[in-house]
Structures are given as C-alpha cells and as structure tokens.
Design a protein around this motif. Sequence first.
Motif, PDB file in Angstrom:
ATOM      1  N   GLU A 171      11.391  -0.019   1.909  1.00  0.00           N
ATOM      2  CA  GLU A 171      10.705   0.645   0.793  1.00  0.00           C
ATOM      3  C   GLU A 171      11.211   0.132  -0.536  1.00  0.00           C
ATOM      4  N   ASP A 182       4.132  -3.944   0.075  1.00  0.00           N
ATOM      5  CA  ASP A 182       3.783  -2.674   0.730  1.00  0.00           C
ATOM      6  C   ASP A 182       2.695  -2.899   1.781  1.00  0.00           C
ATOM      7  N   TYR A 220       4.218   2.582   2.996  1.00  0.00           N
ATOM      8  CA  TYR A 220       5.198   1.824   3.777  1.00  0.00           C
ATOM      9  C   TYR A 220       5.070   2.012   5.288  1.00  0.00           C
TER      10      TYR A 220
END
Length: 669
Positions: A171, A182, A220
């Motif tokens: 992340e 992402d 994510y």
Amino acid sequence: MNHLKSLLAASVCLTAIGGSALADKLPPEKDLSGLEYELIGRTDLYDYRALDSYSEAPFLADMAAEGKLPAVKDRLPKEPLVFKTGAMVDGTGEYGGVFHHVIGGRPEGWNWLAGQHQGWGGINMAIQECLVRQGPRWQIKGEDQTGPLPNLAKSWSWNDDNTQLTMHLIEGAHWSDGDPFDTEDIRFWWEDNVEDENVSSRLSKGSLAPGAKLEILDEYTFRWTFSEPQSETLVENLAYIQGCPGPSHALKDKHPKYNPDATYESYTNAMPGEALPVPVMGAWVPVLHKPDELVVMRRNPFYWKVDEKGQQLPYFNEMHFRLSTWDDRTTQAVAGSGDFSNMENPANYVAALKQSQSPDSPVTVRFGKRALAWRLELNFSDIGAEDEVDLALRDLFRNKDFRIALSHALDRDAIGQAVARGPFAYPYTGGFTSGSAFFDHDSTAYQPFDQAKANAMLDELGLQDSDGNGIRNLPNGGDDIEIDVIFNSGRNETRKQLDAVISQLGEVGIRVIARGLDKTNFETARLGGAFNGMINRRGFPTLTREPCNNMPISESCPFFHQSQNGERSLLPFEEEIQAAYRTFISSNDNAEKLQMTRDIQRLITENAYVIGTIQTPAALLVNRRIKNAHPGTPVYMFEWAEDGIIRERLWTPAAEQVKELLPGTIAEY
Ligand code: GLA
C-alpha cells in the motif's frame, strides 16, 4: 539440494511409472556441482513492515532537502519490503557505484505488457517487478517450499473451496515517476493486455486457470474467481515474466480500447527503445539507450524496498547494460570489466575456469547442476505454412514415429563434443532437465543413437529416396524432405549444435537447412508459431516457469502447436499432458502433484514432443567487488540468476566503487 523436499518426500509411496516399460534409459549422469550451503526459512529473507525511520542515498537526500523530491518516508509505501540482515552474506551495504552487465540482446522496446522484451540478461528483470517472486526460492528449505515468495502482492489467501484467490498489494507504493501503484495497474494489465487477444501478453489468455475472472475490491485488493478449485502452485504463474503489471497511467491512452486513433501495433510500440525514461517499479530506471552500445539505468527514487537499517534500496546508484554478445559477457566478466555472467557457452568453460583460478583473478566462478538444455522443435500447427510441402512436413511432424526416428538419428555425444570437448554435455530428452528438482530418471524415455533403427523407421513410414539424390522424399515420391530450422544467430552454441544435427540427419536422408535470425525476428517467429523447425535453448526447471514454452495449456501454447483461427486438434498425448498440468496446478495433494510431474515427463519424452539434443551445467561468474552475492546462487533454477541473486541488495564498498557515468541524476519525466 533438498528444496521441494516436502513435495518429493511423497515419492516414496509411489511406484515408478512406466519406468520398467521403457526400453531405453538415459545413461547415468556425473554431477559437476557439489557446493553445500545452508537453506533458510521462507520468512528469513524479507518481510513487510514500517520502520521507525528511513534513510536514502545522499544525493537523493539533498534533492529532497531542496524540494526536488518528496521526503523518503513519503516516497516509500506504508509498509516497505524489508530485507533481513541475517540473510545477507555480507550484511547491509554502502550506497553508490555501478553494477556492470554485458548482454547479447537488444531492447525491443519497453512495453513489456505487450510482450516486448528489453534484451534479456537481466535488463527486463531490472525494470519489471511482478506480483510474486520465484528467483530467490533456491535458498528456501524444503518444508517452506509452499509456493512463490511475495513481492508486489504482499499477501494472498484462498477461500474454503480454493475457487477464489484474493491478493493484497503493498500500500502506498509509487511508480518511478511518482504515480501511485494500485489495482488500476492490475486491472489494466489483466483486462486490457492478458485478456485482450490482440495483445501478445506473456501470460496468455486462458492459461492461468479455467474461467479466471478478475474483480477489483479496493485500491489495493483484488480477487480472481476460477471455475474449478486451484492450488497455491497457480500463484507461481504470477512471477516474472508473466505476472508483471505495467504503468497504466502511461499506457492507457495508447491502447486502442481507450484511444480510437491507436492501433494494436502502435500500442505495442508505445514505449519505443530510445524514448526514455519510462515509469517502472524496478530498482533502476533506464535513462539512456545508445543503440548497439549501452543502456544506462539510474536508481529509482521511489523504490519500495529497504534494509533493516531503513536504508532505501538499491545500494548501487547506476546499472549498465553494455550491448555486446553473450560470449563477450563471459569474456568481460573474466577480465573484470563486467560484473556478472551466466557462463552458458560450454566452449568457454575451460579457458574461463583456467583464467579465473589465477590468484589475482577479479571473478569467482561457481558451477551448478545441468540446467541448460537445447532442443529441436517441430511445428505441429499449419500456421505460417507457405505451400503444400510445408503442409506435408507439418503432417509428418505430428507423426510420433517420424519424431522418434529423428531422435534415434541424433548422436548426442557427438553434438556435445561439437560444442565443447570435455565432460560438460549430457544427452537431453526433452522435459525436465536433469538438474531440475522434478527430474525423475525412471519417468524419462530416451531414444539413443541408432542410425539403423532411424533408417528402418523412416523406411517404414514410406519415406523413400525415390529420386536417388540422397534425400528421402515426401510420401508417394513427392518433394525432398527439407526442413528449414530457424535459430537465434546470436548464439554460437546453438549454431554448433545445428551444424551437427544437419550432418547427422543428412546421414539418414533428411535435409535440414539452417536459417539464422536475429533475436527479435527469432522471437517473433517463435511466439507467432510461424516456422517449420526451430533449434533453441530452453530449460525446463519447473512446470510453472513459462509453461507455454512446453505444454498445450491454452490455445496459443505451446508455441509449436498453436490453434489457428480458434481451431486445433491436440494429439491424444497432448490432451493427457494438458490434463496432467491442470491437475498439477489445482491439486493440493503432494503425492498426486508429484505423479503429474512424472506423467508429464513420461508423456513428453516417450512421444519425443520436442527432440532434445544436449544439456549442460552453467557457471555463475561474479566480480569479487560485489558483496551479498550468495555463493550458492544457481544460474537457473526457479528463475535466472539475475533474479535469484537479488540485485537490489548487492553492493560494493565505497573504496572499490566504479565511477558513475551520470552521478547525481535521476530519471526526469
Ligand atoms: C538470456 C541469457 C541468460 C539469462 C537470461 C535472463 O537468456 O542467455 O543467461 O541472462 O537472458 O533473462
């Protein structure tokens, strides 16, 4: 070496399959390796966690202080990947200097999502980071060999019946230009590349698992749903070179789906060779490309891995790829002007070994198991057939007796000696190489050199020399049997083998014509399945490494038997290979999995699916200045050594560092 022990331990309860029924066995092999080293646990290499503080290469710290870059803590993800000091043979490193590669390939372009390569020899791998990682697995002990190592996907889990795989990305990581990494990058990679049949993605549509559907859950998190239960083994397919997302923010508006003016051809070439820099997730960013000369990469200020001191990786500021020849890679490593080589042309072995043994040699040399293998592939499909003769040849190639006859016509000892005198070569049958953890002697059929048998089998097929010119004719007195065989002209060791094959097959009345192609044209022909015959180096260390090279696991695989206009009729043994592979990927029963590897080995070798020539060990050459190069690193096991050696963790003490070409710079977008 006891990796995969848990899987292999299951073998005791299995009886050797087919073994006793096989008439011909490979002779016993003499092993040239022998290095002992300690294996480590799965989590001993690295984990993901936030550290109290971070530091960075001094010139980046200066740039951050001047406001030219965000602070290092803001460039790193929330929980960076942290390499553990305990698993580093020389400990945490010092920043700076250059790591020198020499390669024989040339960058085709930078759009790896569309299947372009960057020249191999570690250059693709320096920029591509993938969902999971296979290279460093050689170091993990058997009981921990449960699957691939995490990478961009820091963790994943299965639902109860193993029909859903949910993955969690790191992340807050960034591409090298600062754009967030992402699930949009995952969606774009999958939907608009893998699943789009007009794009030559390295992961081919339909090959991951039947019915694979991707869903994005949040920034994510993403999930695949499969129509049948799968196993952890499937995740191996998401390592280099198949599971490496690209920069959606840079590529989307070049893709025909999003841009009506774009074509698939323009999309493939959207990141051409000299247009640098491009955004990458890798440790170094290509900034300069002088065709046929050099590619220079500079450290990625957004790289998302650190050491336990909190030092952002990599340690080397610069990485060079001198664009030369594969043999020169070894010459330069021995001379000390290159830092690394997979010594893989046996013709160089003796001289390189002698030179490297002198006390002031700049390089260490370590031999591994026999993992390099060469083979002749005959095209089973009609793709690219230009006339009736090609079509008749392809018919013959689908005939098992023809392939077996050709296999018996090869004198593999002579082929080995043509490449290099000495004890290096061992016959190769196709299937797993003898250095693979999955190699099983009893499941391996071998067609030893037997010219009389080859001739008798070819006669039996009605392939007579009806016009008396020394070459057999196609059935019913047709044209001469002339097989054009393509090869990569940059590979001397392949050329030598082909010369031997030409003379040996000539002796049984088959004419082979060598057609050398440069690497890019060779790859285009190979991937497009447009050739009659091909001779090529192709290792086979595991089932999941680029399975499309070896097995009929989707419509476009293997490359030598692709479906044409959605149609193809697999031979019965190919159907069996396909089913065994599916079971291997989806089963959670180790004994069953092991049985599948053996079945596949038997099916490939009994049917001479490809016609193996020789296999050889390779040696890894690393300059002595380079720290953290584990001496056990194999040239080719789960992945090539450039991945297995973990380059982002290599370093050189300041006093021995080589001057950078572009000091103090980073990629400017
Ligand atoms: C080429 C080289 C190998 C290895 C790989 C890495 O194929 O011949 O030794 O460096 O590239 O992709």
